[in-house]
Design an enzyme around this catalytic site. Structure first.
Site, PDB file in Angstrom:
ATOM      1  N   SER A   1      26.335  43.340  32.913  1.00 29.26           N
ATOM      2  CA  SER A   1      25.973  43.775  34.264  1.00 29.26           C
ATOM      3  C   SER A   1      26.218  45.213  34.369  1.00 29.26           C
ATOM      4  CB  SER A   1      26.992  42.911  35.322  1.00 29.26           C
ATOM      5  OG  SER A   1      26.125  43.152  36.575  1.00 29.26           O
ATOM      6  N   TYR A  34      36.142  35.504  39.379  1.00 26.81           N
ATOM      7  CA  TYR A  34      34.610  35.250  39.791  1.00 26.81           C
ATOM      8  C   TYR A  34      34.194  33.725  39.460  1.00 26.81           C
ATOM      9  CZ  TYR A  34      29.624  36.343  39.928  1.00 26.81           C
ATOM     10  OH  TYR A  34      28.234  36.266  40.445  1.00 26.81           O
ATOM     11  N   ARG A  84      22.045  41.681  40.456  1.00 23.82           N
ATOM     12  CA  ARG A  84      21.288  41.472  39.341  1.00 23.82           C
ATOM     13  C   ARG A  84      20.923  40.124  39.275  1.00 23.82           C
ATOM     14  NH1 ARG A  84      23.104  40.490  34.596  1.00 23.82           N
ATOM     15  NH2 ARG A  84      21.652  40.811  32.640  1.00 23.82           N
ATOM     16  N   ARG A 110      36.471  39.313  36.729  1.00 22.36           N
ATOM     17  CA  ARG A 110      35.188  38.667  35.877  1.00 22.36           C
ATOM     18  C   ARG A 110      35.374  38.622  34.497  1.00 22.36           C
ATOM     19  NH1 ARG A 110      28.674  40.141  36.848  1.00 22.36           N
ATOM     20  NH2 ARG A 110      28.054  37.825  36.416  1.00 22.36           N
ATOM     21  N   GLY A 144      23.843  37.374  38.995  1.00 25.58           N
ATOM     22  CA  GLY A 144      25.257  36.738  39.437  1.00 25.58           C
ATOM     23  C   GLY A 144      25.594  35.599  38.996  1.00 25.58           C
ATOM     24  N   SER A 182      31.496  43.373  39.071  1.00 27.55           N
ATOM     25  CA  SER A 182      32.504  41.996  38.828  1.00 27.55           C
ATOM     26  C   SER A 182      32.442  41.219  40.442  1.00 27.55           C
ATOM     27  CB  SER A 182      33.852  42.524  38.609  1.00 27.55           C
ATOM     28  OG  SER A 182      33.954  43.189  37.341  1.00 27.55           O
ATOM     29  N   GLY A 183      31.525  41.226  41.002  1.00 29.79           N
ATOM     30  CA  GLY A 183      31.577  40.603  42.176  1.00 29.79           C
ATOM     31  C   GLY A 183      31.818  41.206  43.329  1.00 29.79           C
ATOM     32  N   HIS A 215      37.302  50.867  43.090  1.00 32.13           N
ATOM     33  CA  HIS A 215      37.183  50.536  41.743  1.00 32.13           C
ATOM     34  C   HIS A 215      38.291  51.109  41.083  1.00 32.13           C
ATOM     35  CE1 HIS A 215      33.337  48.623  42.152  1.00 32.13           C
ATOM     36  NE2 HIS A 215      32.625  49.584  42.042  1.00 32.13           N
TER      37      HIS A 215
END
Length: 285
Positions: free
Chosen positions: A118, A177, A246, A110, A248, A22-23, A88
């Site tokens: 992702s 994000y 990946r 995100r 983004g 998620s960034g 996380h």
């Protein structure tokens, strides 16, 4: 549980919190470059800059993946202020002293569909590495909609930090994000202000904000040697740094999810977030 029992937070600590994919890598880079910009000027970043030589996950380590793992209790007392950590974990599962000490928390949310894709791609790399069949995107979406995700249901995770941001905005910063992608410089300034390192007039005139945006950009970070050939040891195994990068981009879910599945996720999201005041930047829900 070990971190909850053994970690003693400081008011000066800063914790990056996200769901996986998620960034996380980006916000770690932005935070580190921000806090340490005086000793590591981003405009003159050379090979010895920690972000370039070590990488974001070496500069800011995860509680549950890198620090409190395999029954280890690390000695973190010797680290200088401000100490930078990542997690996380849901807000309710954070080590309790983080909330009571007044430590700063930076959360990035995100769009659920991009997060799902992702995360699915990242998880399949591990499944292949462990000689397991990759999950289909349809199976991954079913699990996701049922709330079966590595750190709990997406919506509970996001709402936990969102409500914490609403009740204690001086302690919890909430970024989207997609909005970071649109205005990275504005978010770098907000981040600096939040963690107590605002940019001075001289730094603004010298272009320090834009330099941080450039050095932490996907294009720059993904091309570094530490990204192309480096690895990071996590409790789940040794991960190639390239797997953290990946695409983004915003809206990549449209290349993988059927319209029906996308609508299903949007309906669940709208229902879960109803009345919270939370608006996702990418789909207006």
């Amino acid at each position: 549980m070990v971190a909850d029992a053994c970690f003693t937070a400081r008011p000066s600590d800063i914790v990056v919190a996200t769901l996986p994919k998620s960034g996380t890598t980006w916000i770690k880079s932005l935070l580190y470059a921000n806090v340490h910009r005086r000793e590591h000027h981003p405009a003159t970043a050379a090979d010895n800059h920690p972000l370039i030589s070590v990488g974001p996950h070496g500069c800011i380590k995860f509680f549950e993946y890198q620090l409190y793992t395999r029954n280890r209790v690390p000695d973190l007392d010797k680290l200088p202020d401000p100490r930078l950590f990542a997690t996380h974990l849901p807000f309710v599962s954070l080590p309790r002293t983080i909330a009571t000490s007044g430590s700063k928390i930076v959360y990035v949310c995100r769009d659920p569909k991009d997060h799902l894709i992702s995360q699915w791609d990242f998880a399949n790399k591990f499944r292949v590495m462990n000689q397991l069949e990759p999950l289909s995107v349809e199976t991954a979406a079913e699990l996701f909609c049922a709330g079966l995700s590595p750190f709990g249901p997406y919506w509970d995770h996001v709402l936990g930090y969102w409500h914490a941001h609403l009740t204690r905005p001086q302690q919890v910063l909430f970024f989207r994000y997609e909005e970071m992608q649109k205005e990275p410089a504005a978010h770098v300034r907000r981040l600096a202000e939040f963690v107590g390192h605002p940019f001075g007039v001289g730094e603004e005139e010298d272009g320090v904000v834009d330099a941080i945006v450039r050095v932490c950009s996907f294009e720059h970070m993904s091309g570094l040697e530490v990204t192309r050939s480096g690895k990071t040891d996590l409790v789940i195994g040794t991960v190639e740094n390239s797997s953290f990068f990946r695409r983004g981009v915003v809206g990549d879910w449209a290349n993988h999810l059927s319209p029906e599945t996308a609508r299903r996720i949007d309906v669940i999201t709208a229902a879960k977030f109803m009345g919270s005041g939370l608006v996702l930047a990418s789909n207006g829900q």
